[in-house]
Design an enzyme around this catalytic site. Structure first.
Site, PDB file in Angstrom:
ATOM      1  N   ALA A  16       1.734   2.661 -75.827  1.00 59.48           N
ATOM      2  CA  ALA A  16       0.919   3.805 -76.277  1.00 59.48           C
ATOM      3  C   ALA A  16       1.801   4.970 -76.720  1.00 59.48           C
ATOM      4  O   ALA A  16       1.525   5.616 -77.745  1.00 59.48           O
ATOM      5  CB  ALA A  16      -0.025   4.246 -75.162  1.00 59.48           C
ATOM      6  N   ALA A  44       5.714  -3.721 -71.334  1.00 57.49           N
ATOM      7  CA  ALA A  44       6.724  -4.747 -71.588  1.00 57.49           C
ATOM      8  C   ALA A  44       6.483  -5.984 -70.723  1.00 57.49           C
ATOM      9  O   ALA A  44       6.987  -7.067 -71.029  1.00 57.49           O
ATOM     10  CB  ALA A  44       8.115  -4.186 -71.330  1.00 57.49           C
ATOM     11  N   ALA A  46       3.388  -7.121 -70.027  1.00 64.26           N
ATOM     12  CA  ALA A  46       2.046  -7.662 -70.287  1.00 64.26           C
ATOM     13  C   ALA A  46       2.135  -9.100 -70.789  1.00 64.26           C
ATOM     14  O   ALA A  46       2.775  -9.377 -71.804  1.00 64.26           O
ATOM     15  CB  ALA A  46       1.313  -6.788 -71.299  1.00 64.26           C
ATOM     16  N   GLY A  49      -2.465 -11.228 -74.245  1.00 66.47           N
ATOM     17  CA  GLY A  49      -2.164 -10.856 -75.627  1.00 66.47           C
ATOM     18  C   GLY A  49      -2.981  -9.661 -76.049  1.00 66.47           C
ATOM     19  O   GLY A  49      -3.158  -8.716 -75.282  1.00 66.47           O
ATOM     20  N   ARG A 276     -12.148 -11.556 -63.097  1.00 67.45           N
ATOM     21  CA  ARG A 276     -10.946 -11.260 -62.324  1.00 67.45           C
ATOM     22  C   ARG A 276     -11.248 -10.675 -60.940  1.00 67.45           C
ATOM     23  O   ARG A 276     -10.627 -11.030 -59.951  1.00 67.45           O
ATOM     24  CB  ARG A 276     -10.137 -10.233 -63.127  1.00 67.45           C
ATOM     25  CG  ARG A 276      -8.682 -10.487 -63.158  1.00 67.45           C
ATOM     26  CD  ARG A 276      -8.052  -9.563 -64.156  1.00 67.45           C
ATOM     27  NE  ARG A 276      -7.663 -10.295 -65.344  1.00 67.45           N
ATOM     28  CZ  ARG A 276      -7.027  -9.744 -66.372  1.00 67.45           C
ATOM     29  NH1 ARG A 276      -6.734  -8.463 -66.362  1.00 67.45           N
ATOM     30  NH2 ARG A 276      -6.685 -10.471 -67.392  1.00 67.45           N
ATOM     31  N   LEU A 375      -3.425  -3.692 -74.316  1.00 65.49           N
ATOM     32  CA  LEU A 375      -2.465  -3.455 -75.403  1.00 65.49           C
ATOM     33  C   LEU A 375      -3.225  -2.982 -76.640  1.00 65.49           C
ATOM     34  O   LEU A 375      -2.758  -2.111 -77.383  1.00 65.49           O
ATOM     35  CB  LEU A 375      -1.668  -4.727 -75.713  1.00 65.49           C
ATOM     36  CG  LEU A 375      -0.657  -5.176 -74.648  1.00 65.49           C
ATOM     37  CD1 LEU A 375      -0.025  -6.514 -75.046  1.00 65.49           C
ATOM     38  CD2 LEU A 375       0.440  -4.140 -74.428  1.00 65.49           C
TER      39      LEU A 375
HETATM   40  C1  SIN Z   1      -3.068 -11.913 -67.636  1.00 63.90           C
HETATM   41  O1  SIN Z   1      -2.346 -12.401 -68.484  1.00 63.90           O
HETATM   42  O2  SIN Z   1      -3.573 -12.564 -66.728  1.00 63.90           O
HETATM   43  C2  SIN Z   1      -3.351 -10.440 -67.681  1.00 63.90           C
HETATM   44  C3  SIN Z   1      -3.807 -10.024 -69.014  1.00 63.90           C
HETATM   45  C4  SIN Z   1      -4.427  -8.664 -69.005  1.00 63.90           C
HETATM   46  O3  SIN Z   1      -4.158  -7.865 -68.107  1.00 63.90           O
HETATM   47  O4  SIN Z   1      -5.240  -8.380 -69.896  1.00 63.90           O
END
Ligand code: SIN
Length: 482
Positions: A16, A44, A46, A49, A276, A375
């Site tokens: 950002a 860095a 992450a 995608g 999640r 991202l």
């Molecule tokens: C992940 O790859 O499990 C995390 C991806 C995210 O935080 O969007």
């Protein structure tokens, strides 16, 4: 004599901050970050995608719908429409900056599918190394841009206010030397707060320092209680843990209990790819009962060094070959949906102060962020903010006197470690009124009153006041399934 133009000061060297600095051209920018080389940002690391509706059978409206469903409807719908509508153009812009996304044999961008997405719409670069690829390309662009002056190895620990407007910053280098910088505008792009918890997938620098400074200056917070916990960090003990990307479960990895039984069986129609927060709570429950959870990725085929190079390297470094053995996993603080309240132009409630990326809360993520939207937010909002600042008049402030607002001293290491444990237990994946209240009281009574303690109190207060369960905020005493 011609007076030098005051620069736009951008604090933070993650995606950002880099994009904001680039997009503010030709205005002069001072980009300040803690690490000398600008490393150490969560961007860095992450592994997911960037989500974008690029498939002809997909639509930005469907992407928006999934974002709002993941966010439990707490999102700002107009902000979501804007962000998801920007996503295809964001991918094109990143390619112009030199980012090379993964392509299939037919030469087209590969589109992956992740938890919560109703379509394949995730573009990756370098397999699970998208964040690193972005930071690498954007940093090179910034370093060759004449309008950006980069300064690493400094902490911004105070803001200068004149008549209620932010007009400058104070930096402090590693030897304690201070410098004042007058600014046309100040942008906080300092990332999240994962490192305030006992276990996190974030780097140690994601400690909320920018958020604490913004709040101390009087900028309004928003949604501080919403913290996303990722279910699968590598459980090797300690604070900052390697992330094991959700994409592995998308590729067939399975969560198992200590008896080797499927952990999510019968708990959610999507099984291992349940949202999640649902998976994180299940892993947390097992741990609370004294058990351990394993991620068995041994059936995931293909060339790991191309598909999952980051996960492979991290696991091997800790003595696990994920192609051969199941991996011990734990939930870990991953993303802060809350932050400094801003509009979509990154404006905070304090004149002259802007925030972008994870430190900001503009409402796009609601109560729980959809995978691979972070991202996207950093790039799209950074471009929008930089462009707006490039044409904005510099903040003036009134004729009144100057006032420095300092973040203040941090906690000594032992107290900080104790605070992380307190937050993990009271404000982790599962919360209750009594533990939130007790933790807040413990912070209020603590002898060491560092800035982390003040930030923790704000978060605990927000979590206590949010009496119902919503998204990632699970109140066991208020209808959360646990
Ligand atoms: C992940 O790859 O499990 C995390 C991806 C995210 O935080 O969007």
């Amino acid at each position: 004599m011609k007076r030098e133009r005051r620069p736009i000061v951008v604090v933070g060297g993650g995606v950002a901050g880099l994009v904001t600095a680039l997009a503010a051209a030709p205005s002069p920018v001072r980009l300040l970050c803690r690490a000398h080389d600008g490393s150490g940002s969560a961007s860095a690391l992450a592994q997911g995608g960037i989500a974008a509706a690029l498939d002809p059978d997909d639509s930005t409206a469907a992407h928006a719908g999934d974002t709002i469903e993941a966010g439990a409807g707490h999102n700002d719908a107009a902000a979501v429409r804007w962000l998801t509508g920007e996503a295809p153009g964001t991918i094109a812009w990143l390619q112009q900056q030199g980012v090379r996304f993964d392509r299939g044999a037919d030469g087209r961008l590969q589109l992956g599918r992740e938890g919560g997405h109703g379509a394949a719409r995730i573009v990756h670069a370098g397999g699970d190394a998208t964040g690193a690829a972005l930071v690498h390309a954007l940093r090179a662009r910034v370093q060759s841009s004449a309008h950006v002056q980069w300064r690493g190895g400094v902490d911004v620990d105070a803001l200068l206010l004149r008549d209620g407007a932010v007009v400058g910053v104070r930096t402090c280098d590693q030897r304690g030397r201070q410098q004042h910088i007058d600014a046309a505008a100040v942008v906080l792009a300092t990332g999240g707060i994962g490192a305030l918890f006992a276990h996190t997938s974030n780097p140690a620098g994601a400690d909320g320092a920018g958020l604490a400074l913004g709040l101390a200056s009087g900028a309004a917070p928003r949604d501080l209680e919403f913290v996303q916990f990722h279910p699968t960090a590598l459980d090797v003990g300690g604070h900052c843990l390697p992330l094991i990307t959700e994409a592995l479960r998308g590729a067939g990895a399975r969560l198992l209990d200590a008896a080797g039984q499927p952990l999510m069986r019968g708990l959610h129609p999507l099984g291992d790819l349940a949202p999640r927060d649902v998976v994180a709570r299940r892993v947390w429950q097992v741990q609370r009962a004294g058990g351990r959870v394993w991620l068995d990725a041994t059936a995931v085929g293909g060339d790991w060094s191309l598909r999952f190079p980051t996960v492979l390297a991290a696991c091997l470094a800790h003595g696990f070959d994920p192609r051969q053995v199941p991996l011990p996993v734990t939930p870990a603080a991953h993303f802060h949906m809350g932050g400094i309240a801003t509009d979509l132009d990154g404006r905070s409630t304090l004149a002259g102060l802007h925030a972008v990326g994870e430190v900001a809360c503009n409402g796009v993520h609601g109560a729980n962020r959809l995978a691979s939207n972070s991202l996207l937010e950093g790039v799209a909002c950074g471009r929008r903010l930089g462009a707006a600042l490039a044409i904005a008049a510099p903040v003036r402030g009134g004729p009144g006197s100057h006032r420095w607002v300092e973040r203040g001293d941090g906690l000594p290491p032992a107290s900080l470690a104790a605070l992380r444990t307190l937050l993990w237990r009271a404000a982790g994946p599962v919360r209750e009124a009594s533990s939130l209240r007790d933790a807040w009281r413990a912070c209020a009574a603590a002898a060491d009153a560092g800035w982390q303690m003040r930030l923790a109190k704000s978060l605990l207060r927000a979590a206590a006041l949010r009496r119902g369960s919503l998204g990632a905020h699970c109140r066991l005493d208020r209808g959360c399934p646990g």
